[in-house]
Motif scaffolding. Structure first.
Motif, PDB file in Angstrom:
ATOM      1  N   PRO A  84       0.819  -1.217   0.000  1.00  0.00           N
ATOM      2  CA  PRO A  84       0.000   0.000   0.000  1.00  0.00           C
ATOM      3  C   PRO A  84       0.848   1.261   0.000  1.00  0.00           C
ATOM      4  O   PRO A  84       1.920   1.302   0.595  1.00  0.00           O
ATOM      5  N   PHE A  85       0.315   2.258  -0.663  1.00  0.00           N
ATOM      6  CA  PHE A  85       1.025   3.508  -0.850  1.00  0.00           C
ATOM      7  C   PHE A  85      -0.025   4.617  -0.773  1.00  0.00           C
ATOM      8  O   PHE A  85      -1.015   4.580  -1.498  1.00  0.00           O
ATOM      9  N   VAL A  86       0.145   5.544   0.151  1.00  0.00           N
ATOM     10  CA  VAL A  86      -0.753   6.691   0.277  1.00  0.00           C
ATOM     11  C   VAL A  86       0.041   7.913  -0.140  1.00  0.00           C
ATOM     12  O   VAL A  86       1.150   8.142   0.339  1.00  0.00           O
ATOM     13  N   MET A  87      -0.532   8.680  -1.067  1.00  0.00           N
ATOM     14  CA  MET A  87       0.146   9.895  -1.510  1.00  0.00           C
ATOM     15  C   MET A  87      -0.762  11.084  -1.224  1.00  0.00           C
ATOM     16  O   MET A  87      -1.898  11.137  -1.668  1.00  0.00           O
ATOM     17  N   ILE A  88      -0.238  12.007  -0.437  1.00  0.00           N
ATOM     18  CA  ILE A  88      -0.965  13.204  -0.039  1.00  0.00           C
ATOM     19  C   ILE A  88      -0.342  14.386  -0.766  1.00  0.00           C
ATOM     20  O   ILE A  88       0.876  14.539  -0.787  1.00  0.00           O
ATOM     21  N   ASN A  89      -1.194  15.195  -1.383  1.00  0.00           N
ATOM     22  CA  ASN A  89      -0.753  16.351  -2.172  1.00  0.00           C
ATOM     23  C   ASN A  89       0.346  15.973  -3.167  1.00  0.00           C
ATOM     24  O   ASN A  89       1.391  16.633  -3.244  1.00  0.00           O
ATOM     25  N   PRO A  90       0.115  14.916  -3.949  1.00  0.00           N
ATOM     26  CA  PRO A  90       1.155  14.474  -4.886  1.00  0.00           C
ATOM     27  C   PRO A  90       1.293  15.390  -6.087  1.00  0.00           C
ATOM     28  O   PRO A  90       0.331  16.047  -6.500  1.00  0.00           O
ATOM     29  N   PRO A 119       3.692   9.244 -20.038  1.00  0.00           N
ATOM     30  CA  PRO A 119       5.130   9.086 -19.840  1.00  0.00           C
ATOM     31  C   PRO A 119       5.423   7.718 -19.211  1.00  0.00           C
ATOM     32  O   PRO A 119       4.699   7.284 -18.303  1.00  0.00           O
ATOM     33  N   ALA A 120       6.475   7.053 -19.682  1.00  0.00           N
ATOM     34  CA  ALA A 120       6.801   5.712 -19.208  1.00  0.00           C
ATOM     35  C   ALA A 120       7.352   5.718 -17.782  1.00  0.00           C
ATOM     36  O   ALA A 120       7.203   4.738 -17.051  1.00  0.00           O
ATOM     37  N   ALA A 121       7.977   6.810 -17.379  1.00  0.00           N
ATOM     38  CA  ALA A 121       8.550   6.908 -16.035  1.00  0.00           C
ATOM     39  C   ALA A 121       8.332   8.324 -15.516  1.00  0.00           C
ATOM     40  O   ALA A 121       8.255   9.281 -16.304  1.00  0.00           O
ATOM     41  N   ILE A 122       8.217   8.440 -14.211  1.00  0.00           N
ATOM     42  CA  ILE A 122       8.024   9.755 -13.582  1.00  0.00           C
ATOM     43  C   ILE A 122       8.822   9.836 -12.293  1.00  0.00           C
ATOM     44  O   ILE A 122       9.259   8.835 -11.735  1.00  0.00           O
ATOM     45  N   ARG A 123       8.983  11.057 -11.845  1.00  0.00           N
ATOM     46  CA  ARG A 123       9.489  11.338 -10.506  1.00  0.00           C
ATOM     47  C   ARG A 123       8.392  12.172  -9.861  1.00  0.00           C
ATOM     48  O   ARG A 123       7.912  13.134 -10.464  1.00  0.00           O
ATOM     49  N   MET A 124       7.993  11.782  -8.668  1.00  0.00           N
ATOM     50  CA  MET A 124       6.915  12.506  -8.005  1.00  0.00           C
ATOM     51  C   MET A 124       7.328  12.931  -6.609  1.00  0.00           C
ATOM     52  O   MET A 124       8.250  12.373  -6.016  1.00  0.00           O
ATOM     53  N   ARG A 125       6.611  13.940  -6.107  1.00  0.00           N
ATOM     54  CA  ARG A 125       6.802  14.429  -4.738  1.00  0.00           C
ATOM     55  C   ARG A 125       5.435  14.342  -4.058  1.00  0.00           C
ATOM     56  O   ARG A 125       4.408  14.657  -4.679  1.00  0.00           O
ATOM     57  N   TYR A 126       5.442  13.904  -2.822  1.00  0.00           N
ATOM     58  CA  TYR A 126       4.192  13.758  -2.081  1.00  0.00           C
ATOM     59  C   TYR A 126       4.495  13.797  -0.587  1.00  0.00           C
ATOM     60  O   TYR A 126       5.652  13.704  -0.162  1.00  0.00           O
ATOM     61  N   THR A 127       3.458  13.912   0.209  1.00  0.00           N
ATOM     62  CA  THR A 127       3.578  13.869   1.657  1.00  0.00           C
ATOM     63  C   THR A 127       3.078  12.510   2.118  1.00  0.00           C
ATOM     64  O   THR A 127       2.078  12.003   1.602  1.00  0.00           O
ATOM     65  N   THR A 128       3.775  11.919   3.079  1.00  0.00           N
ATOM     66  CA  THR A 128       3.394  10.624   3.627  1.00  0.00           C
ATOM     67  C   THR A 128       2.376  10.808   4.758  1.00  0.00           C
ATOM     68  O   THR A 128       2.142  11.933   5.228  1.00  0.00           O
ATOM     69  N   LEU A 129       1.824   9.696   5.226  1.00  0.00           N
ATOM     70  CA  LEU A 129       0.915   9.744   6.374  1.00  0.00           C
ATOM     71  C   LEU A 129       1.608  10.282   7.620  1.00  0.00           C
ATOM     72  O   LEU A 129       0.967  10.846   8.498  1.00  0.00           O
ATOM     73  N   GLU A 130       2.924  10.091   7.693  1.00  0.00           N
ATOM     74  CA  GLU A 130       3.686  10.577   8.844  1.00  0.00           C
ATOM     75  C   GLU A 130       4.007  12.069   8.728  1.00  0.00           C
ATOM     76  O   GLU A 130       4.589  12.653   9.636  1.00  0.00           O
ATOM     77  N   GLY A 131       3.686  12.674   7.596  1.00  0.00           N
ATOM     78  CA  GLY A 131       3.890  14.111   7.423  1.00  0.00           C
ATOM     79  C   GLY A 131       5.203  14.506   6.790  1.00  0.00           C
ATOM     80  O   GLY A 131       5.528  15.695   6.722  1.00  0.00           O
ATOM     81  N   THR A 132       5.982  13.535   6.314  1.00  0.00           N
ATOM     82  CA  THR A 132       7.250  13.868   5.659  1.00  0.00           C
ATOM     83  C   THR A 132       7.028  14.019   4.154  1.00  0.00           C
ATOM     84  O   THR A 132       6.156  13.362   3.578  1.00  0.00           O
TER      85      THR A 132
END
Length: 182
Positions: A84-90, A119-132
């Motif tokens: 499982p993967f949760v992405m916040i504000n990705p 796109p075949a590949a991406i780099r993403m930024r998101y916030t985790t459930l822990e807030g990082t």
């Protein structure tokens, strides 16, 4: 503490109902998740994971369950190998020039599928459930799934990436199937 401890009993959790297109919230740009939203977000996760796994699906965005907030869940693993993967504000911060075509479907457009180029590949930024805040590179099915879910947060459905003729055919077929279920 394991942020995903609730998954141990996920089969007993009542799945959150998934909205079917053309529900208006599916076409809205979801608002940014704020710190004060975290209790509601955390409370929504068990029902969302239950709905996604029972569907079965590999991703579910908050707007698909009526929450106009920028978060989504993803799990492209199969069977007992859940990841499982949760992405916040990705956000996608980098895309490959290489593209790939993959057949996509959507829990909000049940039984409808089309080939979509992304796109075949991406780099993403998101916030985790822990807030990082984290960055993650991905390709293949995971990259496609994450892009699909981020689209939901922007009010975009996978059918928006195909020709108008194909999109209209799918939407008419979906409406007909939904009418027959009533």
């Amino acid at each position: 503490m394991n942020a995903f401890a609730f998954l141990d009993g996920i089969d007993a959790v009542e799945p959150t109902p998934i909205l079917i297109a053309p529900q208006p919230v599916l076409r809205k740009v979801a608002r940014v998740v704020r710190p004060e939203d975290m209790p509601e977000l955390r409370a929504a996760l068990p029902g969302m994971f239950s709905a996604m796994y029972k569907a079965p699906g590999i991703g579910l965005a908050a707007p698909q369950v009526g929450l106009s907030m920028r978060f989504a869940i993803v799990d492209v693993a199969e069977g007992e190998d859940r990841a499982p993967f949760v992405m916040i504000n990705p956000e996608v911060i980098e895309e490959s020039e290489d593209e790939s075509i993959r057949e996509e479907g959507c829990l909000s457009l049940p039984n409808q599928y089309a080939d979509v180029m992304r796109p075949a590949a991406i780099r993403m930024r998101y916030t985790t459930l822990e807030g990082t805040t984290e960055e993650r590179e991905m390709d293949d099915l995971l990259a496609t799934c994450v892009q699909h879910e981020i689209d939901h947060l922007d009010g975009i459905l996978f059918v928006d990436h195909i020709s108008a003729i194909k999109r209209n055919m799918i939407m008419r077929r979906l409406a007909k199937e939904q009418k027959a279920r009533r």
